[in-house]
Design an enzyme around this catalytic site. Structure first.
Site, PDB file in Angstrom:
ATOM      1  N   TYR A   1      97.015  80.761  33.356  1.00  0.00           N
ATOM      2  CA  TYR A   1      96.131  80.418  32.480  1.00  0.00           C
ATOM      3  C   TYR A   1      95.787  78.933  32.659  1.00  0.00           C
ATOM      4  CZ  TYR A   1      94.023  78.800  28.214  1.00  0.00           C
ATOM      5  OH  TYR A   1      93.131  78.091  27.313  1.00  0.00           O
TER       6      TYR A   1
ATOM      7  N   THR B   1      91.893  72.946  27.255  1.00  0.00           N
ATOM      8  CA  THR B   1      93.137  73.077  26.206  1.00  0.00           C
ATOM      9  C   THR B   1      94.231  71.875  26.717  1.00  0.00           C
ATOM     10  OG1 THR B   1      95.205  74.567  26.165  1.00  0.00           O
ATOM     11  CG2 THR B   1      94.021  74.614  28.452  1.00  0.00           C
ATOM     12  N   ASP B   2      95.081  71.741  25.679  1.00  0.00           N
ATOM     13  CA  ASP B   2      96.169  70.917  25.967  1.00  0.00           C
ATOM     14  C   ASP B   2      97.140  71.427  26.985  1.00  0.00           C
ATOM     15  OD1 ASP B   2      97.550  72.783  24.380  1.00  0.00           O
ATOM     16  OD2 ASP B   2      98.081  71.385  22.776  1.00  0.00           O
ATOM     17  N   GLU B   3      97.162  72.809  27.330  1.00  0.00           N
ATOM     18  CA  GLU B   3      98.232  73.101  28.239  1.00  0.00           C
ATOM     19  C   GLU B   3      98.228  72.718  29.750  1.00  0.00           C
ATOM     20  OE1 GLU B   3      98.988  77.530  27.841  1.00  0.00           O
ATOM     21  OE2 GLU B   3      99.047  77.456  25.850  1.00  0.00           O
TER      22      GLU B   3
ATOM     23  N   ALA C   1      83.552  80.049  27.317  1.00  0.00           N
ATOM     24  CA  ALA C   1      84.038  81.506  27.853  1.00  0.00           C
ATOM     25  C   ALA C   1      85.252  81.186  28.840  1.00  0.00           C
ATOM     26  CB  ALA C   1      82.867  81.856  28.807  1.00  0.00           C
TER      27      ALA C   1
ATOM     28  N   ILE D   1      87.268  80.943  19.007  1.00  0.00           N
ATOM     29  CA  ILE D   1      86.646  79.427  18.957  1.00  0.00           C
ATOM     30  C   ILE D   1      85.032  79.541  18.778  1.00  0.00           C
ATOM     31  CG2 ILE D   1      86.716  76.976  19.439  1.00  0.00           C
ATOM     32  CD1 ILE D   1      89.370  77.824  20.558  1.00  0.00           C
TER      33      ILE D   1
ATOM     34  N   LYS E   1      92.760  76.700  33.930  1.00  0.00           N
ATOM     35  CA  LYS E   1      91.512  75.782  32.961  1.00  0.00           C
ATOM     36  C   LYS E   1      91.923  74.137  33.714  1.00  0.00           C
ATOM     37  CE  LYS E   1      90.185  76.409  29.605  1.00  0.00           C
ATOM     38  NZ  LYS E   1      88.510  76.625  29.223  1.00  0.00           N
TER      39      LYS E   1
HETATM   40  P1  NAD Z   1      88.730  84.211  23.319  1.00  0.00           P
HETATM   41  O1  NAD Z   1      89.661  84.806  24.308  1.00  0.00           O
HETATM   42  O2  NAD Z   1      89.095  84.558  21.935  1.00  0.00           O
HETATM   43  O3  NAD Z   1      87.411  84.373  23.848  1.00  0.00           O
HETATM   44  C1  NAD Z   1      86.871  84.005  25.106  1.00  0.00           C
HETATM   45  C2  NAD Z   1      85.470  84.584  25.115  1.00  0.00           C
HETATM   46  O4  NAD Z   1      84.978  84.399  26.338  1.00  0.00           O
HETATM   47  C3  NAD Z   1      85.186  85.963  24.680  1.00  0.00           C
HETATM   48  O5  NAD Z   1      84.116  86.246  23.691  1.00  0.00           O
HETATM   49  C4  NAD Z   1      84.866  86.658  25.859  1.00  0.00           C
HETATM   50  O6  NAD Z   1      84.030  87.853  25.864  1.00  0.00           O
HETATM   51  C5  NAD Z   1      84.207  85.550  26.567  1.00  0.00           C
HETATM   52  N1  NAD Z   1      84.197  85.868  27.841  1.00  0.00           N
HETATM   53  C6  NAD Z   1      85.361  85.922  29.101  1.00  0.00           C
HETATM   54  N2  NAD Z   1      85.088  86.145  30.291  1.00  0.00           N
HETATM   55  C7  NAD Z   1      83.511  85.808  30.298  1.00  0.00           C
HETATM   56  C8  NAD Z   1      82.805  85.809  31.368  1.00  0.00           C
HETATM   57  N3  NAD Z   1      83.322  85.953  32.616  1.00  0.00           N
HETATM   58  N4  NAD Z   1      81.644  85.667  31.166  1.00  0.00           N
HETATM   59  C9  NAD Z   1      80.937  85.265  29.707  1.00  0.00           C
HETATM   60  N5  NAD Z   1      81.697  85.584  28.664  1.00  0.00           N
HETATM   61  C10 NAD Z   1      83.261  85.655  28.861  1.00  0.00           C
HETATM   62  O7  NAD Z   1      89.100  82.599  23.524  1.00  0.00           O
HETATM   63  P2  NAD Z   1      89.112  81.334  22.482  1.00  0.00           P
HETATM   64  O8  NAD Z   1      90.549  81.470  21.927  1.00  0.00           O
HETATM   65  O9  NAD Z   1      88.145  81.433  21.594  1.00  0.00           O
HETATM   66  O10 NAD Z   1      88.907  80.003  23.504  1.00  0.00           O
HETATM   67  C11 NAD Z   1      87.820  79.596  23.678  1.00  0.00           C
HETATM   68  C12 NAD Z   1      87.943  78.249  24.653  1.00  0.00           C
HETATM   69  O11 NAD Z   1      88.522  77.360  24.059  1.00  0.00           O
HETATM   70  C13 NAD Z   1      88.736  78.776  26.025  1.00  0.00           C
HETATM   71  O12 NAD Z   1      87.885  78.034  26.934  1.00  0.00           O
HETATM   72  C14 NAD Z   1      90.045  78.300  25.822  1.00  0.00           C
HETATM   73  O13 NAD Z   1      90.688  78.090  27.081  1.00  0.00           O
HETATM   74  C15 NAD Z   1      89.908  77.144  24.888  1.00  0.00           C
HETATM   75  N6  NAD Z   1      90.927  76.708  24.113  1.00  0.00           N
HETATM   76  C16 NAD Z   1      91.647  77.648  23.216  1.00  0.00           C
HETATM   77  C17 NAD Z   1      92.388  77.406  22.280  1.00  0.00           C
HETATM   78  C18 NAD Z   1      93.347  78.349  21.342  1.00  0.00           C
HETATM   79  O14 NAD Z   1      94.073  77.976  20.907  1.00  0.00           O
HETATM   80  N7  NAD Z   1      92.792  79.656  21.208  1.00  0.00           N
HETATM   81  C19 NAD Z   1      92.839  75.807  22.254  1.00  0.00           C
HETATM   82  C20 NAD Z   1      92.145  75.146  23.175  1.00  0.00           C
HETATM   83  C21 NAD Z   1      91.235  75.384  23.917  1.00  0.00           C
HETATM   84  O1  DAU Z   2      97.598  75.027  23.610  1.00  0.00           O
HETATM   85  C1  DAU Z   2      96.485  75.888  23.414  1.00  0.00           C
HETATM   86  C2  DAU Z   2      96.583  77.291  23.648  1.00  0.00           C
HETATM   87  O2  DAU Z   2      97.014  77.911  22.873  1.00  0.00           O
HETATM   88  C3  DAU Z   2      95.177  77.734  24.011  1.00  0.00           C
HETATM   89  O3  DAU Z   2      94.935  76.973  25.374  1.00  0.00           O
HETATM   90  C4  DAU Z   2      95.446  79.253  24.489  1.00  0.00           C
HETATM   91  O4  DAU Z   2      94.202  79.787  24.831  1.00  0.00           O
HETATM   92  C5  DAU Z   2      95.886  79.944  23.334  1.00  0.00           C
HETATM   93  O5  DAU Z   2      96.354  81.385  23.619  1.00  0.00           O
HETATM   94  C6  DAU Z   2      97.520  79.266  22.905  1.00  0.00           C
HETATM   95  O6  DAU Z   2      98.214  79.356  23.970  1.00  0.00           O
HETATM   96  P1  DAU Z   2      99.815  79.842  23.656  1.00  0.00           P
HETATM   97  O7  DAU Z   2     100.608  80.475  24.676  1.00  0.00           O
HETATM   98  O8  DAU Z   2     100.530  78.497  22.919  1.00  0.00           O
HETATM   99  O9  DAU Z   2      99.646  80.777  22.343  1.00  0.00           O
HETATM  100  P2  DAU Z   2     100.472  82.220  21.926  1.00  0.00           P
HETATM  101  O10 DAU Z   2      99.789  82.488  20.409  1.00  0.00           O
HETATM  102  O11 DAU Z   2     100.397  83.061  22.907  1.00  0.00           O
HETATM  103  O12 DAU Z   2     101.818  81.846  21.603  1.00  0.00           O
HETATM  104  C7  DAU Z   2     102.248  80.568  20.605  1.00  0.00           C
HETATM  105  C8  DAU Z   2     103.461  80.514  20.895  1.00  0.00           C
HETATM  106  O13 DAU Z   2     104.287  81.782  20.300  1.00  0.00           O
HETATM  107  C9  DAU Z   2     104.255  80.373  22.453  1.00  0.00           C
HETATM  108  O14 DAU Z   2     105.214  79.316  22.524  1.00  0.00           O
HETATM  109  C10 DAU Z   2     104.538  81.880  22.656  1.00  0.00           C
HETATM  110  C11 DAU Z   2     105.126  82.395  21.358  1.00  0.00           C
HETATM  111  N1  DAU Z   2     105.033  83.944  21.201  1.00  0.00           N
HETATM  112  C12 DAU Z   2     103.679  84.403  21.407  1.00  0.00           C
HETATM  113  C13 DAU Z   2     103.518  85.640  21.203  1.00  0.00           C
HETATM  114  C14 DAU Z   2     102.232  86.507  21.358  1.00  0.00           C
HETATM  115  C15 DAU Z   2     106.054  84.522  20.594  1.00  0.00           C
HETATM  116  O15 DAU Z   2     107.201  83.944  20.419  1.00  0.00           O
HETATM  117  N2  DAU Z   2     105.892  86.176  20.429  1.00  0.00           N
HETATM  118  C16 DAU Z   2     104.571  86.748  20.875  1.00  0.00           C
HETATM  119  O16 DAU Z   2     104.457  87.764  20.741  1.00  0.00           O
END
Ligand code: NAD
Ligand code: DAU
Length: 357
Positions: free
Chosen positions: A159, A133-135, A81, A12, A163
């Site tokens: 996780y 996150t919504d989690e 991060a 993101i 958060k």
């Molecule tokens: P990601 O895991 O792809 O990226 C995380 C980044 O943070 C990486 O570039 C990593 O190198 C960096 N990082 C980790 N630890 C660090 C540290 N100690 N110091 C500096 N940098 C560090 O994560 P993402 O999916 O891009 O999520 C970004 C943010 O958005 C997170 O805070 C996550 O909780 C939140 N978020 C993610 C989702 C989703 O669906 N992916 C949804 C809602 C919120």
């Molecule tokens: O809701 C926001 C969150 O969404 C973010 O805060 C997290 O950073 C992000 O990783 C994501 O969390 P989820 O656990 O929902 O995402 P994930 O892609 O890991 O899994 C999505 C759904 O799919 C979940 O119900 C678990 C399921 N899953 C996931 C994997 C990796 C499977 O069934 N098989 C798999 O191999």
């Protein structure tokens, strides 16, 4: 604005930086430790831009953060991060406590010290935007409710608990010290440059390599999907127009069961990549049900009315258009995929999925 973005090499964060550099005149300092999830190849389109800088820094390192604040002099912090993968938090929670809780604390203190040294109006215009996150709201199993900004916190995984802790710290720094903070809580993102440990990119790449498509439990868990570029637009809107002290929920109104998502991916691949690996008659034949995730939340769904009404943000992509763009992106970016799938990634996949199947 001079925007200090943490985690800008992640999924993101890199979308946020590409959005800011390509669509605004702001300057960005990307502060990222480059863990397994950080990838500077996701930033190639901005890396030569004079308004973009990168520092490989751990947000737990307070003295390094102080130096960056004093040198870059940001008026805005966008804090992304984090350790972000739920399954990794189950097998190794400590990194989540360290980065998501201690790291957020160190960043808040570095920001507070810097902000305290500013005079009006710079101190009034300063923003600390925490991306969450919504989690944190927990599980909506068995209801038709949606998460609003006032839903009580009830995190289920290491996780989401980490958060939730970071969200509480940010709000406390606003109330106690007056630091001008804003929090956003978003649903599941998907799109280009997504690390293939998460459901959607894992399924696309496994299917193309004739590997099993591992569905946890019965596959009926529901997530509310948002295209990552819509999230990046929302975050920029919040940081430039949002009200200090407020929380905004961000989501796409795209509730889908996991099995439905995987079936859509298989259908798109039948159309966009009809020449299948040897031995695969239909991509969906690769679907395999595996052991469920411990503590697995059954349903998430966001009510995004507040950000729509107050900041006039709505997503541009539907799930259908966004998923098509995503599958096309993975088909057209095999070099990025090949680099990401080497090294540490293999260790994680072997450990996680050998145990499961
Ligand atoms: P990601 O895991 O792809 O990226 C995380 C980044 O943070 C990486 O570039 C990593 O190198 C960096 N990082 C980790 N630890 C660090 C540290 N100690 N110091 C500096 N940098 C560090 O994560 P993402 O999916 O891009 O999520 C970004 C943010 O958005 C997170 O805070 C996550 O909780 C939140 N978020 C993610 C989702 C989703 O669906 N992916 C949804 C809602 C919120
Ligand atoms: O809701 C926001 C969150 O969404 C973010 O805060 C997290 O950073 C992000 O990783 C994501 O969390 P989820 O656990 O929902 O995402 P994930 O892609 O890991 O899994 C999505 C759904 O799919 C979940 O119900 C678990 C399921 N899953 C996931 C994997 C990796 C499977 O069934 N098989 C798999 O191999």
């Amino acid at each position: 604005m001079r925007i200090l973005v943490t985690g800008g090499a992640g999924f993101i964060g890199s979308a946020v930086i590409r959005h800011i550099i390509h669509n605004t005149n702001n300057e960005v300092l990307n502060v990222d430790k480059l863990t397994y999830a950080g990838n500077l190849e996701s930033l190639i389109s901005v890396s030569e831009n004079p308004r973009y800088q990168f520092s490989q820094t751990d947000i737990c390192d307070r003295s390094a953060l102080d130096q960056l604040f004093n040198e870059f002099k940001p008026d805005t912090v966008m804090h992304l991060a984090a350790e972000s993968h739920v399954d990794r938090s189950i097998s190794g929670p400590y990194a989540f406590i360290e980065t998501n809780i201690i790291g957020t604390y160190q960043l808040l203190e570095a920001a507070r010290q810097y902000w305290s040294s500013l005079e009006a109006p710079s101190n009034e215009n300063f923003r600390f935007h925490h991306i969450s996150t919504d989690e944190v709201y927990g599980d909506l199993e068995g209801t038709t409710d949606l998460f609003t900004e006032t839903t009580p916190y009830s995190p289920s995984s290491p996780y989401s608990a980490s958060k939730a802790s970071s969200d509480h710290l940010v709000r406390a720094w606003n109330r106690t010290y007056g630091l001008p903070t804003i929090v956003t809580n978003c649903s599941n993102n998907y799109g280009p440059f997504h690390f293939p440990e998460k459901l959607i990119p894992l399924m696309i790449l496994n299917a193309l390599q004739a590997k099993p498509l591992p569905i946890y439990g019965n596959g009926q868990q529901i997530r509310d999907w948002l295209f990552v570029e819509d999230h990046a637009r929302a975050l920029y809107k919040v940081v430039s127009e949002g009200v200090v002290g407020e929380t905004y929920n961000i989501g796409g109104h795209n509730e889908k069961a996991n099995i439905e998502v995987v079936q859509c991916i298989c259908e798109l691949l039948e159309e966009l990549s009809p020449t299948k690996p040897e031995g695969v008659a239909k991509y969906e034949d690769l679907i395999t049900y595996v052991k469920d995730r411990p503590g697995h939340d059954v349903r998430y769904a966001i009510d995004a009315t507040k950000i729509k009404n107050e900041l006039n943000w709505v997503p541009e992509e539907s799930f259908e258009t966004g998923l098509r763009k995503t599958v096309e992106w993975y088909l057209n970016n095999s070099e990025w995929v090949a680099h990401v799938q080497s090294g540490e990634y293999q260790t994680w996949v072997n450990k996680q999925y050998q145990v499961q199947s």
